[in-house]
Write a protein that holds these residues in place. Structure first.
Motif, PDB file in Angstrom:
ATOM      1  N   GLY A   1       0.786  -1.231   0.000  1.00  0.00           N
ATOM      2  CA  GLY A   1       0.000   0.000   0.000  1.00  0.00           C
ATOM      3  C   GLY A   1       0.815   1.277   0.000  1.00  0.00           C
ATOM      4  N   PHE A   2       2.140   1.180   0.106  1.00  0.00           N
ATOM      5  CA  PHE A   2       2.959   2.395   0.107  1.00  0.00           C
ATOM      6  C   PHE A   2       3.093   2.957  -1.303  1.00  0.00           C
ATOM      7  CE2 PHE A   2       4.295   0.523   4.115  1.00  0.00           C
ATOM      8  CZ  PHE A   2       4.413   1.640   4.925  1.00  0.00           C
ATOM      9  N   ARG A   3       3.131   4.291  -1.362  1.00  0.00           N
ATOM     10  CA  ARG A   3       3.275   4.976  -2.652  1.00  0.00           C
ATOM     11  C   ARG A   3       4.370   6.023  -2.546  1.00  0.00           C
ATOM     12  NH1 ARG A   3      -2.538   7.165  -3.531  1.00  0.00           N
ATOM     13  NH2 ARG A   3      -2.253   7.622  -1.325  1.00  0.00           N
ATOM     14  N   ASP A   4       5.074   6.193  -3.650  1.00  0.00           N
ATOM     15  CA  ASP A   4       6.187   7.131  -3.679  1.00  0.00           C
ATOM     16  C   ASP A   4       5.670   8.547  -3.889  1.00  0.00           C
ATOM     17  OD1 ASP A   4       8.768   8.247  -3.917  1.00  0.00           O
ATOM     18  OD2 ASP A   4       9.505   6.415  -4.855  1.00  0.00           O
ATOM     19  N   ALA A   5       6.274   9.492  -3.153  1.00  0.00           N
ATOM     20  CA  ALA A   5       5.805  10.875  -3.199  1.00  0.00           C
ATOM     21  C   ALA A   5       5.839  11.446  -4.617  1.00  0.00           C
ATOM     22  CB  ALA A   5       6.658  11.746  -2.262  1.00  0.00           C
ATOM     23  N   ASP A   6       6.909  11.171  -5.376  1.00  0.00           N
ATOM     24  CA  ASP A   6       6.988  11.745  -6.717  1.00  0.00           C
ATOM     25  C   ASP A   6       5.942  11.147  -7.640  1.00  0.00           C
ATOM     26  OD1 ASP A   6       8.223   9.300  -6.789  1.00  0.00           O
ATOM     27  OD2 ASP A   6       9.966   9.953  -7.946  1.00  0.00           O
ATOM     28  N   ASP A   7       5.595   9.861  -7.450  1.00  0.00           N
ATOM     29  CA  ASP A   7       4.535   9.254  -8.250  1.00  0.00           C
ATOM     30  C   ASP A   7       3.180   9.891  -7.945  1.00  0.00           C
ATOM     31  OD1 ASP A   7       6.441   7.578  -9.218  1.00  0.00           O
ATOM     32  OD2 ASP A   7       5.776   5.801  -8.141  1.00  0.00           O
ATOM     33  N   LEU A   8       2.919  10.165  -6.672  1.00  0.00           N
ATOM     34  CA  LEU A   8       1.617  10.697  -6.279  1.00  0.00           C
ATOM     35  C   LEU A   8       1.327  12.049  -6.914  1.00  0.00           C
ATOM     36  CD1 LEU A   8       1.521   9.648  -2.527  1.00  0.00           C
ATOM     37  CD2 LEU A   8      -0.167   9.034  -4.262  1.00  0.00           C
ATOM     38  N   VAL A   9       2.352  12.866  -7.095  1.00  0.00           N
ATOM     39  CA  VAL A   9       2.129  14.191  -7.693  1.00  0.00           C
ATOM     40  C   VAL A   9       2.437  14.198  -9.183  1.00  0.00           C
ATOM     41  CG1 VAL A   9       2.596  15.341  -5.499  1.00  0.00           C
ATOM     42  CG2 VAL A   9       4.454  15.046  -7.149  1.00  0.00           C
ATOM     43  N   GLY A  10       2.839  13.048  -9.752  1.00  0.00           N
ATOM     44  CA  GLY A  10       3.164  12.995 -11.172  1.00  0.00           C
ATOM     45  C   GLY A  10       4.387  13.811 -11.537  1.00  0.00           C
ATOM     46  N   ALA A  11       5.401  13.778 -10.663  1.00  0.00           N
ATOM     47  CA  ALA A  11       6.587  14.619 -10.871  1.00  0.00           C
ATOM     48  C   ALA A  11       7.490  14.115 -11.977  1.00  0.00           C
ATOM     49  CB  ALA A  11       7.375  14.710  -9.559  1.00  0.00           C
ATOM     50  N   GLY A  12       7.286  12.866 -12.430  1.00  0.00           N
ATOM     51  CA  GLY A  12       8.169  12.312 -13.443  1.00  0.00           C
ATOM     52  C   GLY A  12       9.428  11.735 -12.837  1.00  0.00           C
ATOM     53  N   TRP A  13      10.326  11.328 -13.713  1.00  0.00           N
ATOM     54  CA  TRP A  13      11.562  10.679 -13.266  1.00  0.00           C
ATOM     55  C   TRP A  13      12.448  11.710 -12.594  1.00  0.00           C
ATOM     56  CZ3 TRP A  13      16.648  10.309 -15.998  1.00  0.00           C
ATOM     57  CH2 TRP A  13      17.490   9.359 -15.400  1.00  0.00           C
ATOM     58  N   ARG A  14      12.775  11.473 -11.324  1.00  0.00           N
ATOM     59  CA  ARG A  14      13.588  12.421 -10.549  1.00  0.00           C
ATOM     60  C   ARG A  14      14.776  11.698  -9.916  1.00  0.00           C
ATOM     61  NH1 ARG A  14      11.113  17.369  -9.222  1.00  0.00           N
ATOM     62  NH2 ARG A  14       9.585  17.846 -10.832  1.00  0.00           N
ATOM     63  N   PRO A  15      15.836  11.443 -10.659  1.00  0.00           N
ATOM     64  CA  PRO A  15      17.002  10.755 -10.083  1.00  0.00           C
ATOM     65  C   PRO A  15      17.673  11.607  -9.015  1.00  0.00           C
ATOM     66  CG  PRO A  15      17.521  11.632 -12.256  1.00  0.00           C
ATOM     67  CD  PRO A  15      16.039  11.825 -12.068  1.00  0.00           C
ATOM     68  N   THR A  16      18.306  10.949  -8.053  1.00  0.00           N
ATOM     69  CA  THR A  16      18.903  11.666  -6.924  1.00  0.00           C
ATOM     70  C   THR A  16      20.393  11.388  -6.745  1.00  0.00           C
ATOM     71  OG1 THR A  16      18.318   9.850  -5.415  1.00  0.00           O
ATOM     72  CG2 THR A  16      16.723  11.657  -5.647  1.00  0.00           C
ATOM     73  N   PHE A  17      20.932  10.429  -7.507  1.00  0.00           N
ATOM     74  CA  PHE A  17      22.334  10.041  -7.303  1.00  0.00           C
ATOM     75  C   PHE A  17      22.971   9.708  -8.644  1.00  0.00           C
ATOM     76  CE2 PHE A  17      25.552   6.758  -6.731  1.00  0.00           C
ATOM     77  CZ  PHE A  17      26.352   7.311  -5.753  1.00  0.00           C
ATOM     78  N   PRO A  18      24.228  10.116  -8.880  1.00  0.00           N
ATOM     79  CA  PRO A  18      25.106  10.960  -8.048  1.00  0.00           C
ATOM     80  C   PRO A  18      24.784  12.440  -8.255  1.00  0.00           C
ATOM     81  CG  PRO A  18      26.274  10.292 -10.025  1.00  0.00           C
ATOM     82  CD  PRO A  18      24.929   9.621 -10.089  1.00  0.00           C
ATOM     83  N   ALA A  19      24.972  13.227  -7.222  1.00  0.00           N
ATOM     84  CA  ALA A  19      24.589  14.643  -7.278  1.00  0.00           C
ATOM     85  C   ALA A  19      25.795  15.573  -7.301  1.00  0.00           C
ATOM     86  CB  ALA A  19      23.695  14.996  -6.094  1.00  0.00           C
ATOM     87  N   GLU A  20      26.989  15.040  -7.478  1.00  0.00           N
ATOM     88  CA  GLU A  20      28.157  15.882  -7.618  1.00  0.00           C
ATOM     89  C   GLU A  20      29.107  15.231  -8.612  1.00  0.00           C
ATOM     90  OE1 GLU A  20      30.191  16.276  -3.913  1.00  0.00           O
ATOM     91  OE2 GLU A  20      30.771  14.167  -3.815  1.00  0.00           O
ATOM     92  N   GLY A  21      30.034  16.017  -9.152  1.00  0.00           N
ATOM     93  CA  GLY A  21      30.948  15.492 -10.145  1.00  0.00           C
ATOM     94  C   GLY A  21      30.478  15.785 -11.552  1.00  0.00           C
ATOM     95  N   ALA A  22      31.098  15.132 -12.521  1.00  0.00           N
ATOM     96  CA  ALA A  22      30.830  15.427 -13.928  1.00  0.00           C
ATOM     97  C   ALA A  22      29.490  14.880 -14.400  1.00  0.00           C
ATOM     98  CB  ALA A  22      31.965  14.859 -14.788  1.00  0.00           C
TER      99      ALA A  22
END
Length: 340
Positions: A276-297
């Motif tokens: 029953g758990f749902r991801d926050a970005d899915d609930l608002v339809g935010a689209g693909w939101r990668p989070t890693f890696p966030a530094e470097g080239a």
């Protein structure tokens, strides 16, 4: 004669170009099809489960492979004026694109849940990169949050937060003993009162923590701060660590936040969804939101930081935040009670 020779050279060049495009397009189609198949396979005999988890972290790049395949195969058909095999390959590419895209459709379509009242609790989850993240930058990023889940926090990082004034904004804290270094530290900070909290898995480490925040207008909300170990090449520990967390998370009025070391296609995230758990970005339809890696080239390539809510909660806003000196983007979401 010269005109005929020139024409023959043009025809020959077109044929060579058509073959190269067909070969390139076929290779891209094979890569995409392999990713689509891998998305539905949890275990492969002879391949360590950690290794397979690392490989399948990137399976949704199949859509990029299909795009390349479609362009190359269309070019091949235009250059060669048809060809049943190439046309069939185009049809297969389109079909697989639709299939794989259907799995990702929830990412871009908002659920639009009815919300019970205007009250919200805004939760931020942030990985601190072994405590190296800049405290002032974190305090700024957390300015709109009510609850902050921090993983990879160390003693020196906590001292830095005190010096930055962070605890003036978030006077309540819950979490296990903080290490001098490494990834195992977890702490939950809040503007509102917290329970003392407990290890999410009593048999595991202190890096998975459960507490309850009492939010005005919403009442008690459980907050699980999670950071199961990452997969390692040739290892077998990733899946047991995922299960240790999954099996101890409450399933009502609960927010689960942290660095999951798992993407949506992994079986652990699918099991959260089954409960029953749902991801926050899915609930608002935010689209693909990668989070890693966030530094470097490289830009962020995979989404391993998540904020999940149980079925009786919903999310009305979601965004990513950037904090200096860490390799993860944070995730920030406004959580409310789901009506009905």
């Amino acid at each position: 004669m010269r005109t005929q020779d020139a024409g023959a050279r043009v025809v020959g060049a077109r044929a060579v170009a058509a073959r190269w495009c067909a070969t390139f397009g076929g290779a891209a189609l094979v890569v995409g099809a392999g990713c689509t198949l891998a998305r539905r396979i949890d275990v492969v005999p002879g391949i360590a489960r950690d290794t397979w988890a690392m490989v399948t972290s990137f399976v949704d790049f199949a859509l990029l492979a299909y795009g390349v395949a479609l362009v190359a195969l269309l070019a091949s058909v235009l250059l060669s004026r048809g060809g049943p095999v190439r046309l069939a390959a185009i049809g297969l590419t389109v079909a697989l694109t639709v299939l794989h895209g259907s799995w990702l459709l929830p990412d871009v379509v908002a659920d639009r849940d009815p919300v019970a009242g205007p009250e919200r609790v805004t939760v931020l989850s942030q990985n601190l990169l072994f405590g190296a993240a800049d405290p002032s930058s974190l305090r700024s990023a957390a300015g709109g949050a009510d609850v902050v889940v921090l993983v990879e926090i160390t003693r020196s990082a906590a001292d830095g937060l005190v010096a930055s004034g962070f605890e003036e904004d978030f006077p309540y804290a819950s979490g296990g003993p903080l290490p001098e270094g490494g990834p195992s530290g977890t702490r939950i900070y809040s503007r509102y009162p917290l329970t003392a909290g407990e290890r999410l898995d009593p048999a595991g480490g202190a890096q998975n923590w459960l507490t309850t925040v009492t939010v005005p207008g919403l009442g008690p909300i459980s907050v699980a701060a999670v950071h199961p170990r990452r997969p390692r090449l040739g290892g077998q520990d990733w899946w047991p660590a995922q299960l240790q967390v999954l099996e101890h998370v409450p399933t009502t009025r609960t927010v689960v936040a942290g660095d999951f070391n798992a993407v949506d296609s992994h079986p652990s995230l699918r099991q959260y969804a089954a409960r029953g758990f749902r991801d926050a970005d899915d609930l608002v339809g935010a689209g693909w939101r990668p989070t890693f890696p966030a530094e470097g080239a490289l830009p962020p390539l995979i989404a391993i930081d998540h904020l999940l809510v149980s079925a009786d909660l919903t999310v009305t806003d979601f965004s990513r935040v950037r904090v200096s000196r860490t390799d993860h983007l944070g995730v920030l979401a406004a959580v409310g009670l789901r009506a009905g």
